[in-house]
Design a protein around this motif. Sequence first.
Motif, PDB file in Angstrom:
ATOM      1  N   LEU A  10       0.831  -1.200   0.000  1.00  0.00           N
ATOM      2  CA  LEU A  10       0.000   0.000   0.000  1.00  0.00           C
ATOM      3  C   LEU A  10       0.871   1.258   0.000  1.00  0.00           C
ATOM      4  O   LEU A  10       1.933   1.279   0.640  1.00  0.00           O
ATOM      5  N   ILE A  11       0.394   2.261  -0.721  1.00  0.00           N
ATOM      6  CA  ILE A  11       1.022   3.589  -0.693  1.00  0.00           C
ATOM      7  C   ILE A  11      -0.049   4.521  -0.118  1.00  0.00           C
ATOM      8  O   ILE A  11      -1.213   4.427  -0.522  1.00  0.00           O
ATOM      9  N   ILE A  12       0.337   5.380   0.816  1.00  0.00           N
ATOM     10  CA  ILE A  12      -0.658   6.319   1.373  1.00  0.00           C
ATOM     11  C   ILE A  12      -0.129   7.741   1.224  1.00  0.00           C
ATOM     12  O   ILE A  12       1.005   8.035   1.623  1.00  0.00           O
ATOM     13  N   PHE A  13      -0.923   8.590   0.632  1.00  0.00           N
ATOM     14  CA  PHE A  13      -0.525   9.998   0.567  1.00  0.00           C
ATOM     15  C   PHE A  13      -1.753  10.892   0.489  1.00  0.00           C
ATOM     16  O   PHE A  13      -2.861  10.434   0.188  1.00  0.00           O
ATOM     17  N   SER A  14      -1.538  12.187   0.791  1.00  0.00           N
ATOM     18  CA  SER A  14      -2.646  13.147   0.699  1.00  0.00           C
ATOM     19  C   SER A  14      -2.269  14.262  -0.256  1.00  0.00           C
ATOM     20  O   SER A  14      -1.124  14.699  -0.309  1.00  0.00           O
ATOM     21  N   SER A  15      -3.243  14.689  -1.044  1.00  0.00           N
ATOM     22  CA  SER A  15      -3.055  15.837  -1.939  1.00  0.00           C
ATOM     23  C   SER A  15      -4.406  16.523  -2.062  1.00  0.00           C
ATOM     24  O   SER A  15      -5.367  15.867  -2.480  1.00  0.00           O
ATOM     25  N   PRO A  16      -4.514  17.809  -1.684  1.00  0.00           N
ATOM     26  CA  PRO A  16      -3.561  18.635  -0.971  1.00  0.00           C
ATOM     27  C   PRO A  16      -3.073  17.944   0.311  1.00  0.00           C
ATOM     28  O   PRO A  16      -3.828  17.225   0.943  1.00  0.00           O
ATOM     29  N   CYS A  17      -1.818  18.213   0.640  1.00  0.00           N
ATOM     30  CA  CYS A  17      -1.142  17.434   1.674  1.00  0.00           C
ATOM     31  C   CYS A  17      -1.186  18.082   3.056  1.00  0.00           C
ATOM     32  O   CYS A  17      -0.921  19.262   3.214  1.00  0.00           O
ATOM     33  N   ASN A  18      -1.500  17.256   4.033  1.00  0.00           N
ATOM     34  CA  ASN A  18      -1.234  17.581   5.425  1.00  0.00           C
ATOM     35  C   ASN A  18      -0.003  16.771   5.766  1.00  0.00           C
ATOM     36  O   ASN A  18      -0.049  15.543   5.614  1.00  0.00           O
ATOM     37  N   PRO A  19       1.123  17.347   6.146  1.00  0.00           N
ATOM     38  CA  PRO A  19       1.311  18.673   6.718  1.00  0.00           C
ATOM     39  C   PRO A  19       1.874  19.752   5.785  1.00  0.00           C
ATOM     40  O   PRO A  19       2.106  20.860   6.268  1.00  0.00           O
ATOM     41  N   THR A  20       2.122  19.479   4.516  1.00  0.00           N
ATOM     42  CA  THR A  20       2.944  20.445   3.759  1.00  0.00           C
ATOM     43  C   THR A  20       2.130  21.433   2.928  1.00  0.00           C
ATOM     44  O   THR A  20       2.673  22.438   2.454  1.00  0.00           O
ATOM     45  N   GLY A  21       0.877  21.136   2.657  1.00  0.00           N
ATOM     46  CA  GLY A  21       0.076  21.998   1.784  1.00  0.00           C
ATOM     47  C   GLY A  21       0.357  21.788   0.306  1.00  0.00           C
ATOM     48  O   GLY A  21      -0.223  22.461  -0.554  1.00  0.00           O
ATOM     49  N   SER A  22       1.215  20.824  -0.031  1.00  0.00           N
ATOM     50  CA  SER A  22       1.547  20.600  -1.450  1.00  0.00           C
ATOM     51  C   SER A  22       0.392  19.941  -2.184  1.00  0.00           C
ATOM     52  O   SER A  22      -0.359  19.152  -1.603  1.00  0.00           O
ATOM     53  N   VAL A  23       0.292  20.251  -3.478  1.00  0.00           N
ATOM     54  CA  VAL A  23      -0.759  19.672  -4.313  1.00  0.00           C
ATOM     55  C   VAL A  23      -0.086  19.026  -5.529  1.00  0.00           C
ATOM     56  O   VAL A  23       0.686  19.689  -6.227  1.00  0.00           O
ATOM     57  N   TYR A  24      -0.360  17.764  -5.745  1.00  0.00           N
ATOM     58  CA  TYR A  24       0.201  17.100  -6.930  1.00  0.00           C
ATOM     59  C   TYR A  24      -0.583  17.538  -8.170  1.00  0.00           C
ATOM     60  O   TYR A  24      -1.812  17.581  -8.153  1.00  0.00           O
ATOM     61  N   SER A  25       0.145  17.860  -9.236  1.00  0.00           N
ATOM     62  CA  SER A  25      -0.521  18.276 -10.471  1.00  0.00           C
ATOM     63  C   SER A  25      -1.023  17.036 -11.220  1.00  0.00           C
ATOM     64  O   SER A  25      -0.618  15.896 -10.923  1.00  0.00           O
ATOM     65  N   LYS A  26      -1.851  17.291 -12.217  1.00  0.00           N
ATOM     66  CA  LYS A  26      -2.384  16.193 -13.027  1.00  0.00           C
ATOM     67  C   LYS A  26      -1.239  15.403 -13.682  1.00  0.00           C
ATOM     68  O   LYS A  26      -1.244  14.170 -13.721  1.00  0.00           O
ATOM     69  N   GLU A  27      -0.226  16.130 -14.154  1.00  0.00           N
ATOM     70  CA  GLU A  27       0.900  15.481 -14.830  1.00  0.00           C
ATOM     71  C   GLU A  27       1.688  14.611 -13.840  1.00  0.00           C
ATOM     72  O   GLU A  27       2.095  13.494 -14.162  1.00  0.00           O
ATOM     73  N   GLU A  28       1.899  15.152 -12.634  1.00  0.00           N
ATOM     74  CA  GLU A  28       2.635  14.378 -11.621  1.00  0.00           C
ATOM     75  C   GLU A  28       1.863  13.110 -11.259  1.00  0.00           C
ATOM     76  O   GLU A  28       2.446  12.031 -11.097  1.00  0.00           O
ATOM     77  N   LEU A  29       0.537  13.243 -11.148  1.00  0.00           N
ATOM     78  CA  LEU A  29      -0.278  12.065 -10.811  1.00  0.00           C
ATOM     79  C   LEU A  29      -0.300  11.067 -11.966  1.00  0.00           C
ATOM     80  O   LEU A  29      -0.313   9.848 -11.738  1.00  0.00           O
ATOM     81  N   ALA A  30      -0.284  11.579 -13.178  1.00  0.00           N
ATOM     82  CA  ALA A  30      -0.259  10.675 -14.340  1.00  0.00           C
ATOM     83  C   ALA A  30       1.015   9.826 -14.302  1.00  0.00           C
ATOM     84  O   ALA A  30       0.986   8.612 -14.566  1.00  0.00           O
ATOM     85  N   ALA A  31       2.128  10.469 -13.933  1.00  0.00           N
ATOM     86  CA  ALA A  31       3.400   9.731 -13.863  1.00  0.00           C
ATOM     87  C   ALA A  31       3.340   8.689 -12.741  1.00  0.00           C
ATOM     88  O   ALA A  31       3.816   7.547 -12.908  1.00  0.00           O
ATOM     89  N   ILE A  32       2.729   9.065 -11.627  1.00  0.00           N
ATOM     90  CA  ILE A  32       2.593   8.114 -10.508  1.00  0.00           C
ATOM     91  C   ILE A  32       1.695   6.950 -10.939  1.00  0.00           C
ATOM     92  O   ILE A  32       1.991   5.774 -10.678  1.00  0.00           O
ATOM     93  N   ALA A  33       0.604   7.264 -11.647  1.00  0.00           N
ATOM     94  CA  ALA A  33      -0.294   6.201 -12.132  1.00  0.00           C
ATOM     95  C   ALA A  33       0.481   5.230 -13.029  1.00  0.00           C
ATOM     96  O   ALA A  33       0.273   4.011 -12.975  1.00  0.00           O
ATOM     97  N   GLY A  34       1.390   5.771 -13.828  1.00  0.00           N
ATOM     98  CA  GLY A  34       2.197   4.938 -14.727  1.00  0.00           C
ATOM     99  C   GLY A  34       3.006   3.907 -13.947  1.00  0.00           C
ATOM    100  O   GLY A  34       3.139   2.751 -14.378  1.00  0.00           O
ATOM    101  N   VAL A  35       3.528   4.303 -12.798  1.00  0.00           N
ATOM    102  CA  VAL A  35       4.314   3.374 -11.972  1.00  0.00           C
ATOM    103  C   VAL A  35       3.392   2.361 -11.296  1.00  0.00           C
ATOM    104  O   VAL A  35       3.657   1.156 -11.293  1.00  0.00           O
TER     105      VAL A  35
END
Length: 405
Positions: free
Chosen positions: A174-199
């Motif tokens: 399992l991989i667990i992450f949040s976006s927008p993220c607690n604690p950093t406030g970072s938001v993964y872009s569509k392109e970044e998520l597409a690359a993650i989906a590829g993996v």
Amino acid sequence: MTQAQAAMNLLSDRINNMQESATIKMAKMSRELKAQGKDIIDLSLGEPDFDTPQHIKDAAKQAIDKGYTKYTPVPGYPELRKAIAEKFKRENNLDYTIDQIVVSTGAKQSIANVVLALINPGDEVLLPAPYWVSYAAIAELAEGKCVEIPTTIDSNFKVTSAQLEAHITPKTKLIIFSSPCNPTGSVYSKEELAAIAGVVKKHPNVFVLCDEIYEYINFTGHRHTSLAEFTEVKEQVITVNGFSKGFAMTGWRLGYIGAPKWIATACDKMQGQFTSGTCSIAQKAGEAALLSSIEPSLKMVAEFKKRRDIVYALLKEIPGLKVNLPDGAFYFFFDVSSYFGKSFNGKAMNTPEDISLFLLAEGNIGLVSGEAFGDKYCLRMSYATSEEKLREACRRMKEAFTKLQ
Ligand code: PMP
Ligand code: GLU
């Protein structure tokens, strides 16, 4: 033997080994100091300071009068799950049927259900760090092995798909992450998520829990992207969301998942033995929230953005802090490591926890140390409070840091 030691001998290893939630611990410390008459500005707990919108409260009152006072179906009222399915379609372009949705007593319970349903002892749980405190505690409760993927402020605390891939082993479950993220406030872009989906697609036995509880609190100007929108990985993704942040409903305790049916069924079974269906009144309130305009939520988001900009400018003025501009949620996660090695009254500052305790004692400000989020350099500040308090907190922090020599 002290009473505390005696109690520890009697308690299970499971609870003795569990860390107390650092966010809740810091909020408790701040509350205790306030009760002693200290003028603490508590920026530790991530909780909107706004009240729940009136039409949602009215729906709850009507629910009581209409007799929604009995046990509810374990995965939630069908009409609430229907409203959630429609929300997923309308806002996230996700098709979930009602039997793929399980409503719980908060997103926290939703996460616990999923982790306990999927993880066997020794399974690896990948946590892009910094991560929300409870992910690790829940994974450890399930006897999973947490594997952190470190990031720093220089990459806005985001993992790349290559980093993710390098950490996947045959034991990864399992991989667990949040976006927008607690604690950093970072938001993964569509392109970044597409690359993650590829993996993720390359590893069909790996699942991803995407925590989208801060979905609305997104300042990028782009529509929120869910990993489950990438159809090639939808069967591997569990989407978690809830009402606490977007609708200012923390106390109502209402969260939910959209997931492959077999995972939803397992969560239903888990919940049937732990808590049963969540509060009937809260569910009717949640249904009203989803069936009406989200205008009140958007107003809160506009206010959070205004505060973010104010606090960013003030934090940048404090010497020695490394600060980035968060794209969402309501937290700053700034690097205080330039103060490591300095001291106050003979006490050396070697960790973010030393600095958070110093700021609490000397600055009367409650912030959470990065260690609990899997980070060694930063402090988390929630800016879900009034502009006046935020300005004063930044002033106090600036002054307190001058005392470190
Ligand atoms: N996930 C994250 C990232 C959170 O910040 C929170 C807030 N506590 C939760 C889940 C849990 O939310 P809830 O209040 O719905 O349990
Ligand atoms: N999510 C909030 C936080 O991170 C609430 C506290 C908690 O549930 O841990 O501060």
